[in-house]
Design a protein around this motif. Structure first.
Motif, PDB file in Angstrom:
ATOM      1  N   GLY A  84       0.856  -1.184   0.000  1.00 30.55           N
ATOM      2  CA  GLY A  84       0.000   0.000   0.000  1.00 30.55           C
ATOM      3  C   GLY A  84       0.893   1.237   0.000  1.00 30.55           C
ATOM      4  N   SER A  85       0.369   2.359  -0.475  1.00 34.31           N
ATOM      5  CA  SER A  85       1.221   3.559  -0.423  1.00 34.31           C
ATOM      6  C   SER A  85       1.395   4.026   1.015  1.00 34.31           C
ATOM      7  N   ASP A  86       0.514   3.595   1.915  1.00 35.77           N
ATOM      8  CA  ASP A  86       0.696   3.918   3.328  1.00 35.77           C
ATOM      9  C   ASP A  86       2.094   3.508   3.804  1.00 35.77           C
ATOM     10  N   GLU A  87       2.543   2.335   3.354  1.00 38.62           N
ATOM     11  CA  GLU A  87       3.860   1.885   3.809  1.00 38.62           C
ATOM     12  C   GLU A  87       4.964   2.789   3.264  1.00 38.62           C
ATOM     13  N   ALA A  88       4.849   3.222   2.004  1.00 38.82           N
ATOM     14  CA  ALA A  88       5.851   4.139   1.447  1.00 38.82           C
ATOM     15  C   ALA A  88       5.877   5.438   2.258  1.00 38.82           C
ATOM     16  N   LEU A  89       4.702   5.937   2.619  1.00 36.60           N
ATOM     17  CA  LEU A  89       4.630   7.179   3.402  1.00 36.60           C
ATOM     18  C   LEU A  89       5.251   6.987   4.785  1.00 36.60           C
ATOM     19  N   ASN A  90       5.015   5.823   5.362  1.00 35.70           N
ATOM     20  CA  ASN A  90       5.617   5.512   6.664  1.00 35.70           C
ATOM     21  C   ASN A  90       7.145   5.484   6.548  1.00 35.70           C
ATOM     22  N   PHE A 110      -3.496  10.116   7.854  1.00 35.62           N
ATOM     23  CA  PHE A 110      -2.387   9.254   8.250  1.00 35.62           C
ATOM     24  C   PHE A 110      -1.067  10.027   8.416  1.00 35.62           C
ATOM     25  N   TYR A 111      -0.937  11.204   7.787  1.00 35.25           N
ATOM     26  CA  TYR A 111       0.355  11.915   7.870  1.00 35.25           C
ATOM     27  C   TYR A 111       0.756  12.214   9.325  1.00 35.25           C
ATOM     28  N   PRO A 112      -0.143  12.826  10.115  1.00 41.27           N
ATOM     29  CA  PRO A 112       0.262  13.078  11.507  1.00 41.27           C
ATOM     30  C   PRO A 112       0.475  11.792  12.305  1.00 41.27           C
ATOM     31  N   ILE A 147       2.394  16.694   0.535  1.00 44.79           N
ATOM     32  CA  ILE A 147       1.138  17.228  -0.008  1.00 44.79           C
ATOM     33  C   ILE A 147       0.458  16.138  -0.833  1.00 44.79           C
ATOM     34  N   ALA A 148      -0.811  15.905  -0.564  1.00 46.23           N
ATOM     35  CA  ALA A 148      -1.604  15.005  -1.411  1.00 46.23           C
ATOM     36  C   ALA A 148      -2.142  15.831  -2.572  1.00 46.23           C
ATOM     37  N   ASN A 149      -1.896  15.368  -3.791  1.00 40.98           N
ATOM     38  CA  ASN A 149      -2.340  16.106  -4.968  1.00 40.98           C
ATOM     39  C   ASN A 149      -2.913  15.159  -6.016  1.00 40.98           C
ATOM     40  N   ILE A 177       5.005  14.310  -2.941  1.00 39.16           N
ATOM     41  CA  ILE A 177       3.700  14.546  -3.561  1.00 39.16           C
ATOM     42  C   ILE A 177       2.979  13.204  -3.626  1.00 39.16           C
ATOM     43  N   ASP A 178       1.903  13.105  -2.866  1.00 43.21           N
ATOM     44  CA  ASP A 178       1.135  11.871  -2.752  1.00 43.21           C
ATOM     45  C   ASP A 178       0.032  11.896  -3.827  1.00 43.21           C
ATOM     46  N   GLU A 179       0.245  11.103  -4.867  1.00 39.15           N
ATOM     47  CA  GLU A 179      -0.650  11.144  -6.033  1.00 39.15           C
ATOM     48  C   GLU A 179      -1.641   9.978  -6.056  1.00 39.15           C
ATOM     49  N   ALA A 180      -2.173   9.620  -4.882  1.00 38.23           N
ATOM     50  CA  ALA A 180      -3.123   8.504  -4.801  1.00 38.23           C
ATOM     51  C   ALA A 180      -4.283   8.664  -5.799  1.00 38.23           C
ATOM     52  N   TYR A 181      -4.697   9.916  -6.035  1.00 35.77           N
ATOM     53  CA  TYR A 181      -5.913  10.150  -6.839  1.00 35.77           C
ATOM     54  C   TYR A 181      -5.620  10.783  -8.192  1.00 35.77           C
ATOM     55  N   GLY A 203       2.592   6.817  -5.280  1.00 40.48           N
ATOM     56  CA  GLY A 203       1.382   6.390  -6.001  1.00 40.48           C
ATOM     57  C   GLY A 203       0.812   5.121  -5.385  1.00 40.48           C
ATOM     58  N   THR A 204      -0.387   4.762  -5.843  1.00 37.13           N
ATOM     59  CA  THR A 204      -1.034   3.564  -5.303  1.00 37.13           C
ATOM     60  C   THR A 204      -1.807   2.819  -6.388  1.00 37.13           C
ATOM     61  N   PHE A 205      -1.985   1.526  -6.192  1.00 38.42           N
ATOM     62  CA  PHE A 205      -2.848   0.711  -7.061  1.00 38.42           C
ATOM     63  C   PHE A 205      -4.258   0.585  -6.456  1.00 38.42           C
ATOM     64  N   SER A 206      -4.500   1.263  -5.339  1.00 39.50           N
ATOM     65  CA  SER A 206      -5.761   1.055  -4.607  1.00 39.50           C
ATOM     66  C   SER A 206      -6.967   1.730  -5.224  1.00 39.50           C
ATOM     67  N   LYS A 207      -6.754   2.766  -6.016  1.00 40.70           N
ATOM     68  CA  LYS A 207      -7.901   3.560  -6.486  1.00 40.70           C
ATOM     69  C   LYS A 207      -8.171   3.266  -7.961  1.00 40.70           C
ATOM     70  N   GLY A 214      -5.337  -5.686  -2.422  1.00 40.07           N
ATOM     71  CA  GLY A 214      -4.033  -6.310  -2.702  1.00 40.07           C
ATOM     72  C   GLY A 214      -2.895  -5.598  -2.005  1.00 40.07           C
ATOM     73  N   ARG A 215      -3.134  -4.362  -1.588  1.00 38.30           N
ATOM     74  CA  ARG A 215      -2.163  -3.515  -0.890  1.00 38.30           C
ATOM     75  C   ARG A 215      -0.886  -3.337  -1.727  1.00 38.30           C
ATOM     76  N   LEU A 216      -0.927  -2.395  -2.635  1.00 34.73           N
ATOM     77  CA  LEU A 216       0.253  -2.112  -3.445  1.00 34.73           C
ATOM     78  C   LEU A 216       0.391  -0.614  -3.689  1.00 34.73           C
TER      79      LEU A 216
HETATM   80  N1  PMP Z   1      -2.763   8.765   0.272  1.00 36.99           N
HETATM   81  C1  PMP Z   1      -3.996   9.265   0.291  1.00 36.99           C
HETATM   82  C2  PMP Z   1      -4.190  10.728   0.063  1.00 36.99           C
HETATM   83  C3  PMP Z   1      -5.097   8.424   0.526  1.00 36.99           C
HETATM   84  O1  PMP Z   1      -6.331   8.924   0.591  1.00 36.99           O
HETATM   85  C4  PMP Z   1      -4.871   7.044   0.721  1.00 36.99           C
HETATM   86  C5  PMP Z   1      -6.040   6.092   0.899  1.00 36.99           C
HETATM   87  N2  PMP Z   1      -6.604   6.015   2.122  1.00 36.99           N
HETATM   88  C6  PMP Z   1      -3.559   6.593   0.732  1.00 36.99           C
HETATM   89  C7  PMP Z   1      -2.530   7.466   0.477  1.00 36.99           C
HETATM   90  C8  PMP Z   1      -3.198   5.172   1.040  1.00 36.99           C
HETATM   91  O2  PMP Z   1      -3.682   4.269   0.158  1.00 36.99           O
HETATM   92  P1  PMP Z   1      -3.069   2.788   0.050  1.00 36.99           P
HETATM   93  O3  PMP Z   1      -2.273   2.511   1.296  1.00 36.99           O
HETATM   94  O4  PMP Z   1      -4.255   1.923  -0.096  1.00 36.99           O
HETATM   95  O5  PMP Z   1      -2.189   2.821  -1.159  1.00 36.99           O
END
Ligand code: PMP
Length: 352
Positions: A84-90, A110-112, A147-149, A177-181, A203-207, A214-216
């Protein structure tokens, strides 16, 4: 918490994920998942790979790294994949702790949490009154920047020129730059990676790629930064992406056309939903994501959330004072959006 829990984590407030209901069947518009299943090729790749689950996954992530590099026009050395991108951010908050992080006051919750977990200082910079990012304030921030963008939960996107102003303002700090969307209408900063060695695009495969379960996730950056993140990855979990997901991710990248069409459908459903909501008197922020952030003078966010829930429709409500009047509504199929719209209309009629 028990008396054994580390005192250094006493201020930790864990992230609260959106509900994943069991039992009752809801129209689920609360966690920004895709309403579309993974492509056939992805499902087949997973079934095939299942035969090899007796073996660990590739700790070098070789095949997926190469596929991501080809997709984004970078080298494999510019790529890391994560659970998941959460792990990359962590990993990023662990790796770049010294300067701390600055991020908007209204953004991904999740950032804070990652900062607190990793004992990294952070500062929230308020979004402007129209919920846009205060570019000048980020340009002059001494901290690393996250920044999420497009931003979440607002859906508002920052033009690439503004991203570049923030990145170039200070080459001595990291800008994430968090490009989840991004695949729902934003402008990606990936093309700046060759130019700035302080930029990380996540980036993420979640959206848009229908793989939330699958958490990627992945991060793209200069090779030295990827080496930093790999040092953290190998110190945390070298097998961080499991075999099924590695294969699924590579197969999804090959099916770009399928996912592109799905993203276009979501964009069309988003504009349709926004239009219908505005006709009902809602304000919908201009979204470039797979969700809308909406409010109405006629009903508070918490009440609309609760009434929709009673009627079998889940949306997301946040209690933070500045946005408590709003709800975030994930864009699903046209049938799901029609159901959401008609329930909302009935609720408005009920309270009138
Ligand atoms: N960044 C942003 C801005 C999100 O909204 C999310 C989804 N909750 C994530 C990251 C993390 O998504 P994932 O760990 O499923 O890749």
């Amino acid at each position: 918490m028990s008396e054994f829990f580390s005192s250094r984590l006493s201020s930790l407030t864990p992230y609260t994920p959106g509900e994943q209901p069991r039992g009752r069947k809801y129209i689920k518009l609360n966690t920004n998942e895709s309403p579309f299943p993974p492509s056939e090729a992805v499902i087949e790749a997973i079934a095939d790979e299942a035969k090899s689950l007796n073996l660990y996954s590739d700790p070098s992530l070789t095949e997926l790294r190469a596929a991501l590099a080809a997709t984004y026009g970078v080298a494999p050395e510019n790529v890391i994949a994560s659970n998941g991108s959460d792990e990359a951010l962590n990993f990023i908050t662990m790796a770049y702790a010294d300067k701390g992080f600055a991020f908007p006051d209204i953004t991904y919750g999740f950032y804070p949490v990652f900062c607190t977990l990793n004992r990294v200082n952070y500062r929230e910079i308020p979004l402007k009154d129209d919920f846009s990012v205060d570019v000048e304030a980020f340009m002059s921030a001494p901290e690393n920047v996250m920044i999420a963008n497009p931003n979440a939960p607002t859906g508002i996107a920052l033009p690439l020129s503004d991203v570049e102003r923030i990145v170039s303002a200070d080459p001595g700090r990291i800008v994430v730059i968090d490009e989840a969307y991004v695949d729902f209408g934003g402008e990606s900063a990936v093309k700046l990676i060759g130019k700035y060695r302080n930029l990380i695009v996540v980036g993420t495969f979640s959206k848009s790629r229908s793989l939330a379960g699958g958490r990627l996730g992945f991060a793209l950056a200069a090779p030295e930064l990827i080496a930093d993140l790999d040092a953290i990855r190998f110190s945390t979990n070298p097998y961080n992406v499991n075999r099924l997901t590695l294969r699924a991710g590579a197969a999804a990248l090959k099916d770009a056309e399928y996912y592109k069409n799905n993203a276009l459908t979501i964009i069309a459903n988003r504009e349709y939903t926004a239009e219908r909501l505005r006709e009902m008197g809602f304000e919908a922020l201009p979204s470039k994501a797979n969700f809308l952030f909406i409010r109405s003078d006629k009903i508070e966010g918490a009440e609309l959330y609760a009434r929709l829930r009673d009627r079998g429709v889940l949306v997301r409500h946040f209690t933070k004072p500045r946005i408590s009047y709003y709800n975030r509504v994930t864009i699903g199929s046209r049938a799901e959006m029609d159901a959401f719209l008609s329930e909302t209309e009935e609720i408005l009629n009920e309270i009138r």
